[in-house]
Design a protein around this motif. Sequence first.
Motif, PDB file in Angstrom:
ATOM      1  N   ALA A  40     127.401  19.352  34.847  1.00  0.00           N
ATOM      2  CA  ALA A  40     127.240  21.211  34.531  1.00  0.00           C
ATOM      3  C   ALA A  40     128.166  21.344  36.512  1.00  0.00           C
ATOM      4  CB  ALA A  40     125.659  21.391  34.833  1.00  0.00           C
ATOM      5  N   GLU A  41     128.269  19.943  37.043  1.00  0.00           N
ATOM      6  CA  GLU A  41     127.909  20.233  38.555  1.00  0.00           C
ATOM      7  C   GLU A  41     129.694  20.495  38.814  1.00  0.00           C
ATOM      8  OE1 GLU A  41     126.294  21.304  42.094  1.00  0.00           O
ATOM      9  OE2 GLU A  41     124.547  20.721  40.278  1.00  0.00           O
ATOM     10  N   LEU A  64     132.836  28.933  28.154  1.00  0.00           N
ATOM     11  CA  LEU A  64     131.388  28.012  27.515  1.00  0.00           C
ATOM     12  C   LEU A  64     130.668  27.830  28.784  1.00  0.00           C
ATOM     13  CD1 LEU A  64     133.862  26.184  26.163  1.00  0.00           C
ATOM     14  CD2 LEU A  64     132.318  27.620  24.912  1.00  0.00           C
ATOM     15  N   PHE A  65     130.611  28.003  29.937  1.00  0.00           N
ATOM     16  CA  PHE A  65     130.094  27.074  30.965  1.00  0.00           C
ATOM     17  C   PHE A  65     128.838  28.305  31.280  1.00  0.00           C
ATOM     18  CE2 PHE A  65     128.230  27.249  35.461  1.00  0.00           C
ATOM     19  CZ  PHE A  65     128.120  26.354  35.626  1.00  0.00           C
ATOM     20  N   LEU A  66     129.332  29.809  31.720  1.00  0.00           N
ATOM     21  CA  LEU A  66     128.267  30.740  31.757  1.00  0.00           C
ATOM     22  C   LEU A  66     126.879  30.416  30.365  1.00  0.00           C
ATOM     23  CD1 LEU A  66     130.685  33.669  32.547  1.00  0.00           C
ATOM     24  CD2 LEU A  66     128.969  32.009  33.785  1.00  0.00           C
ATOM     25  N   MET A  72     123.298  27.604  36.032  1.00  0.00           N
ATOM     26  CA  MET A  72     123.816  27.227  36.591  1.00  0.00           C
ATOM     27  C   MET A  72     124.879  28.706  37.383  1.00  0.00           C
ATOM     28  SD  MET A  72     124.443  23.209  37.633  1.00  0.00           S
ATOM     29  CE  MET A  72     126.163  23.923  38.601  1.00  0.00           C
ATOM     30  N   GLY A  73     124.692  29.523  36.262  1.00  0.00           N
ATOM     31  CA  GLY A  73     126.615  29.941  36.161  1.00  0.00           C
ATOM     32  C   GLY A  73     125.691  31.462  37.164  1.00  0.00           C
ATOM     33  N   MET A 103     118.178  34.568  28.226  1.00  0.00           N
ATOM     34  CA  MET A 103     117.833  33.993  29.348  1.00  0.00           C
ATOM     35  C   MET A 103     117.561  34.176  30.104  1.00  0.00           C
ATOM     36  SD  MET A 103     121.751  35.883  31.333  1.00  0.00           S
ATOM     37  CE  MET A 103     121.146  35.088  32.821  1.00  0.00           C
ATOM     38  N   ASP A 104     116.688  33.357  30.874  1.00  0.00           N
ATOM     39  CA  ASP A 104     115.966  33.541  31.551  1.00  0.00           C
ATOM     40  C   ASP A 104     115.480  35.166  32.175  1.00  0.00           C
ATOM     41  OD1 ASP A 104     112.938  32.280  33.684  1.00  0.00           O
ATOM     42  OD2 ASP A 104     114.582  33.387  35.086  1.00  0.00           O
TER      43      ASP A 104
END
Length: 116
Positions: A40-41, A64-66, A72-73, A103-104
């Motif tokens: 992820a980093e 995809l990362f988000l 982390m997004g 999402m949180d």
Amino acid sequence: MKLSPEQLVLLLEFLLEEPKLSLSTLRLLQTTYNLQAQDAEVKHRWCELAVKHKHTAAYRDVELFLIHDQAMGVYLYGELMVQEDARQQALARRCLSFIKDDMDQSARSVVEEMIL
């Protein structure tokens, strides 16, 4: 040459300081180091580079990362919005619409404030 995740993060952070990177450089980075398959980093720095340099071929990696690295997004949503690029802003809005219910709550509030 194989680089460790820590070395890749350092390389990408160095490259983020560059005002301009060519499309061929970005493509070569992506294929040489298989950046979308790293931790992820590394993916986060790769996505930052793609956003900064408007590397549209890597926008799927950003999406995809988000979606999959939500914690982390948050910073990346801000980067997508400050670029004042309609395509990037649409990408941010689309990703949020996909995941907002999962999402949180505090992260979601921050992102919604940036996007709306």
